[in-house]
Design an enzyme around this catalytic site. Structure first.
Site, PDB file in Angstrom:
ATOM      1  N   ALA A  62      40.389  38.210  36.157  1.00  0.00           N
ATOM      2  CA  ALA A  62      40.153  39.327  35.230  1.00  0.00           C
ATOM      3  C   ALA A  62      41.460  39.822  34.634  1.00  0.00           C
ATOM      4  CB  ALA A  62      39.475  40.475  35.975  1.00  0.00           C
ATOM      5  N   ASP A  65      41.044  38.188  29.574  1.00  0.00           N
ATOM      6  CA  ASP A  65      40.026  38.330  28.517  1.00  0.00           C
ATOM      7  C   ASP A  65      39.313  39.663  28.730  1.00  0.00           C
ATOM      8  OD1 ASP A  65      38.192  37.964  26.512  1.00  0.00           O
ATOM      9  OD2 ASP A  65      37.059  36.390  27.542  1.00  0.00           O
ATOM     10  N   LYS A  66      40.021  40.747  28.395  1.00  0.00           N
ATOM     11  CA  LYS A  66      39.501  42.089  28.713  1.00  0.00           C
ATOM     12  C   LYS A  66      38.206  42.386  27.978  1.00  0.00           C
ATOM     13  CE  LYS A  66      43.381  44.349  30.577  1.00  0.00           C
ATOM     14  NZ  LYS A  66      43.350  45.121  31.820  1.00  0.00           N
ATOM     15  N   ASN A 111      52.454  44.955  35.197  1.00  0.00           N
ATOM     16  CA  ASN A 111      51.679  45.581  34.124  1.00  0.00           C
ATOM     17  C   ASN A 111      51.190  46.943  34.560  1.00  0.00           C
ATOM     18  OD1 ASN A 111      48.491  45.901  34.093  1.00  0.00           O
ATOM     19  ND2 ASN A 111      48.944  44.197  35.481  1.00  0.00           N
ATOM     20  N   ARG A 112      51.118  47.835  33.565  1.00  0.00           N
ATOM     21  CA  ARG A 112      50.496  49.143  33.787  1.00  0.00           C
ATOM     22  C   ARG A 112      49.575  49.463  32.602  1.00  0.00           C
ATOM     23  NH1 ARG A 112      56.142  50.687  33.392  1.00  0.00           N
ATOM     24  NH2 ARG A 112      56.678  51.470  31.316  1.00  0.00           N
ATOM     25  N   GLY A 114      46.251  49.944  32.388  1.00  0.00           N
ATOM     26  CA  GLY A 114      45.338  51.080  32.566  1.00  0.00           C
ATOM     27  C   GLY A 114      43.969  50.859  31.931  1.00  0.00           C
ATOM     28  N   PHE A 115      43.394  49.661  32.170  1.00  0.00           N
ATOM     29  CA  PHE A 115      42.026  49.364  31.702  1.00  0.00           C
ATOM     30  C   PHE A 115      41.856  49.599  30.202  1.00  0.00           C
ATOM     31  CE2 PHE A 115      39.720  50.325  36.030  1.00  0.00           C
ATOM     32  CZ  PHE A 115      40.205  49.142  36.534  1.00  0.00           C
ATOM     33  N   SER A 173      42.746  48.343  40.872  1.00  0.00           N
ATOM     34  CA  SER A 173      43.819  48.463  39.889  1.00  0.00           C
ATOM     35  C   SER A 173      44.704  49.637  40.278  1.00  0.00           C
ATOM     36  CB  SER A 173      43.253  48.721  38.495  1.00  0.00           C
ATOM     37  OG  SER A 173      44.313  49.160  37.657  1.00  0.00           O
ATOM     38  N   ASN A 175      46.597  51.127  38.228  1.00  0.00           N
ATOM     39  CA  ASN A 175      46.993  51.815  36.997  1.00  0.00           C
ATOM     40  C   ASN A 175      46.009  52.864  36.502  1.00  0.00           C
ATOM     41  OD1 ASN A 175      49.366  50.208  36.826  1.00  0.00           O
ATOM     42  ND2 ASN A 175      48.105  48.516  36.087  1.00  0.00           N
ATOM     43  N   THR A 176      44.950  53.107  37.260  1.00  0.00           N
ATOM     44  CA  THR A 176      44.054  54.235  36.987  1.00  0.00           C
ATOM     45  C   THR A 176      44.197  55.175  38.171  1.00  0.00           C
ATOM     46  OG1 THR A 176      42.514  52.884  35.703  1.00  0.00           O
ATOM     47  CG2 THR A 176      41.634  54.927  36.639  1.00  0.00           C
ATOM     48  N   LYS A 211      36.633  43.571  44.522  1.00  0.00           N
ATOM     49  CA  LYS A 211      38.026  43.101  44.390  1.00  0.00           C
ATOM     50  C   LYS A 211      38.973  44.130  44.986  1.00  0.00           C
ATOM     51  CE  LYS A 211      41.356  41.299  41.035  1.00  0.00           C
ATOM     52  NZ  LYS A 211      41.508  40.759  39.688  1.00  0.00           N
ATOM     53  N   SER A 239      43.486  38.944  45.752  1.00  0.00           N
ATOM     54  CA  SER A 239      43.602  40.374  45.594  1.00  0.00           C
ATOM     55  C   SER A 239      44.022  40.711  44.163  1.00  0.00           C
ATOM     56  CB  SER A 239      44.696  40.915  46.537  1.00  0.00           C
ATOM     57  OG  SER A 239      45.980  40.489  46.053  1.00  0.00           O
ATOM     58  N   ASN A 240      44.099  41.999  43.921  1.00  0.00           N
ATOM     59  CA  ASN A 240      44.678  42.517  42.682  1.00  0.00           C
ATOM     60  C   ASN A 240      46.218  42.486  42.789  1.00  0.00           C
ATOM     61  OD1 ASN A 240      44.859  44.008  40.187  1.00  0.00           O
ATOM     62  ND2 ASN A 240      42.777  44.719  40.600  1.00  0.00           N
ATOM     63  N   THR A 241      46.890  43.174  41.882  1.00  0.00           N
ATOM     64  CA  THR A 241      48.360  43.215  41.870  1.00  0.00           C
ATOM     65  C   THR A 241      48.874  44.144  42.975  1.00  0.00           C
ATOM     66  OG1 THR A 241      48.225  45.025  40.285  1.00  0.00           O
ATOM     67  CG2 THR A 241      48.486  42.822  39.374  1.00  0.00           C
ATOM     68  N   TYR A 312      46.048  34.162  36.908  1.00  0.00           N
ATOM     69  CA  TYR A 312      46.363  34.829  35.645  1.00  0.00           C
ATOM     70  C   TYR A 312      47.843  34.579  35.325  1.00  0.00           C
ATOM     71  CZ  TYR A 312      46.622  38.388  31.965  1.00  0.00           C
ATOM     72  OH  TYR A 312      46.806  39.042  30.780  1.00  0.00           O
TER      73      TYR A 312
HETATM   74  C1  LIG Z   1      48.488  41.779  32.447  1.00  0.00           C
HETATM   75  C2  LIG Z   1      47.495  41.827  33.576  1.00  0.00           C
HETATM   76  C3  LIG Z   1      46.294  42.544  33.419  1.00  0.00           C
HETATM   77  C4  LIG Z   1      45.362  42.581  34.462  1.00  0.00           C
HETATM   78  N1  LIG Z   1      44.187  43.262  34.279  1.00  0.00           N
HETATM   79  C5  LIG Z   1      43.243  43.244  35.254  1.00  0.00           C
HETATM   80  C6  LIG Z   1      41.989  43.861  35.060  1.00  0.00           C
HETATM   81  O1  LIG Z   1      41.683  44.412  34.005  1.00  0.00           O
HETATM   82  N2  LIG Z   1      41.098  43.838  36.100  1.00  0.00           N
HETATM   83  C7  LIG Z   1      41.356  43.202  37.295  1.00  0.00           C
HETATM   84  O2  LIG Z   1      40.503  43.194  38.188  1.00  0.00           O
HETATM   85  N3  LIG Z   1      42.552  42.598  37.484  1.00  0.00           N
HETATM   86  C8  LIG Z   1      43.475  42.581  36.511  1.00  0.00           C
HETATM   87  N4  LIG Z   1      44.673  41.950  36.711  1.00  0.00           N
HETATM   88  C9  LIG Z   1      44.945  41.329  38.028  1.00  0.00           C
HETATM   89  C10 LIG Z   1      44.646  39.823  38.043  1.00  0.00           C
HETATM   90  O3  LIG Z   1      43.284  39.577  37.797  1.00  0.00           O
HETATM   91  C11 LIG Z   1      45.052  39.222  39.406  1.00  0.00           C
HETATM   92  O4  LIG Z   1      44.237  39.804  40.414  1.00  0.00           O
HETATM   93  C12 LIG Z   1      46.508  39.461  39.769  1.00  0.00           C
HETATM   94  O5  LIG Z   1      47.322  39.390  38.620  1.00  0.00           O
HETATM   95  C13 LIG Z   1      47.020  38.455  40.791  1.00  0.00           C
HETATM   96  O6  LIG Z   1      46.864  37.135  40.313  1.00  0.00           O
HETATM   97  P1  LIG Z   1      48.047  36.305  39.569  1.00  0.00           P
HETATM   98  O7  LIG Z   1      49.244  36.354  40.474  1.00  0.00           O
HETATM   99  O8  LIG Z   1      47.476  34.922  39.412  1.00  0.00           O
HETATM  100  O9  LIG Z   1      48.292  36.976  38.291  1.00  0.00           O
HETATM  101  C14 LIG Z   1      45.633  41.899  35.693  1.00  0.00           C
HETATM  102  C15 LIG Z   1      46.825  41.189  35.828  1.00  0.00           C
HETATM  103  C16 LIG Z   1      47.746  41.136  34.792  1.00  0.00           C
HETATM  104  C17 LIG Z   1      49.022  40.343  34.980  1.00  0.00           C
END
Ligand SMILES: Cc1cc2nc3c(=O)[nH]c(=O)nc-3n(C[C@H](O)[C@H](O)[C@H](O)COP(=O)(O)O)c2cc1C
Length: 360
Positions: A62, A65-66, A111-112, A114-115, A173, A175-176, A211, A239-241, A312
């Site tokens: 995710a 492709d927001k 990244n920050r 924020g959806f 996330s 960022n919210t 997630k 996981s997420n970031t 990603y």
């Molecule tokens: C620019 C950016 C935007 C992201 N936006 C979202 C998001 O909208 N929703 C979400 O669940 N994760 C989001 N992520 C997190 C990724 O889906 C992923 O969980 C995280 O980046 C770790 O994977 P990666 O190391 O392969 O990037 C975002 C990551 C990046 C770099």
């Protein structure tokens, strides 16, 4: 597309600031400028997870492709599934720019955003204009100013019930403000109860995944695992970031606020994944995300307990030919290790990763 053109395009994109480059890459994919690749089907890579048959285990995570504009072109690049979003009910701008930062010496991004997204209705319209291509994950979230945050997730389920292959409830996330508090036991219990009731009401058996963040303690993981099992959740994405800035050296961007992704998050997210595999048992579907950038890192996520993986940041640095390269590499791993199915790698190293402490 040849490797030469791929490298050329990537070098050109890196001359722009990251958000402009992202916009250009979306335009290129939408317009068909990036030609799709022939699908080399290797049946050993196929896997059945949560009642769905994935042609291969590699998904687009995710955030790329927001607004759900690219499910079809992304699947043509080789991805076995595409997760779009995070989508909130109403359109919102997100945080002020600049809000994406490359950390090239670490193959990482902060990244920050924020959806930032155009909301449910626009995404539905975008999806209606696309030929349905493969497995489509809809990642749902809450508007920053929502009065009833959980109500926003519930609205996501009803909005996309006719089109989602699976849903991801994103509570991770950074960022919210306050969103990650939905990972605490009491809040998670209410969230999953309401979301799953809505799924049962209007979306039949569509699987719902949760997630989570990689910045959790062992007691947090106990709580989340207990709640997922109690509510019979369909799967977990780990996981997420991360908010951690451990081990980044003196990369100029490292002091920017936001979530860090890419190579530095691989170990942390893989440890949390393995710890959750141990807590949730063999039957719970798990998707490993964080720092996947090659066939070997994808396979390692599976050895740590993942059924599927997503990328990603690796795609930002690796370019549009990366999914194909990873799939070819996974086939070679099957040859080398004489595997009938790639999935047989799962859990070979779960005990090892689960025994490691979650980094500070
Ligand atoms: C620019 C950016 C935007 C992201 N936006 C979202 C998001 O909208 N929703 C979400 O669940 N994760 C989001 N992520 C997190 C990724 O889906 C992923 O969980 C995280 O980046 C770790 O994977 P990666 O190391 O392969 O990037 C975002 C990551 C990046 C770099």
């Amino acid at each position: 597309m040849s490797e030469f053109l791929d490298t050329l395009a990537r070098n050109a994109l890196f001359k722009f600031d990251p958000e402009t480059a992202h916009g250009l890459s979306i335009k290129a994919l939408k317009s068909g400028l990036v030609p799709g690749c022939r699908r080399d089907l290797d049946n050993r890579l196929a896997v059945e997870v949560a009642g769905m048959t994935f042609p291969n285990p590699l998904g687009m995570a995710a955030g790329y492709d927001k607004n759900a504009e690219l499910a079809t072109p992304l699947s043509k690049l080789g991805f076995g599934f595409v997760e779009v979003g995070t989508l909130t009910p109403r359109a919102q701008d997100g945080n002020p720019k600049p809000r994406i930062f490359r950390l090239p010496s670490n193959r990482a991004v902060i990244n920050r955003l924020g959806f930032n997204n155009r909301g449910h209705a626009a995404a539905l319209e975008n999806l209606s204009g696309q030929k349905r291509a493969g497995i489509l994950g809809i990642n749902i979230g809450a508007n920053k100013d929502a009065e009833d945050r959980i109500g926003d997730y519930v609205a996501g389920i009803s909005a996309f019930a006719d089109i989602a292959s699976y849903f991801t409830v994103n509570v991770s996330s950074p960022n919210t403000p306050g969103l990650r508090n939905l990972q605490t036991r009491e809040a998670l219990s209410e969230l999953l109860t309401r979301v799953l009731a809505e799924r049962d009401r209007c979306a039949g058996k569509i699987p719902v995944f949760l997630k989570i963040a990689p910045d959790l303690t062992e007691p947090d993981l106990n709580d989340i695992a207990a709640e997922c099992l109690a509510q019979k959740l369909d799967g977990l994405i780990v996981s997420n970031t991360t908010l951690s800035r451990e081990g980044l050296g003196d990369d100029a961007g490292k002091n920017e606020a936001g979530g860090l992704s890419g190579r530095p998050v691989f170990e942390r997210s893989t440890i949390v994944l393995a710890k959750m595999r141990q807590r949730l048992g063999a039957d719970m579907p798990l998707i490993g995300v964080g720092g996947v950038e090659s066939a070997e890192t994808a396979a390692e996520k599976m050895r740590a307990g993942a059924d599927l993986v997503q990328i990603y940041t690796g795609f930002i640095y690796g370019g549009p030919l990366l999914p194909r390269r990873i799939l070819r590499g996974l086939s070679k791993i099957c040859d080398r290790e004489k595997l009938k199915r790639l999935h047989d790698l799962r859990d070979i190293r779960t005990a090892h990763y689960a025994s490691l402490p979650i980094p500070a």
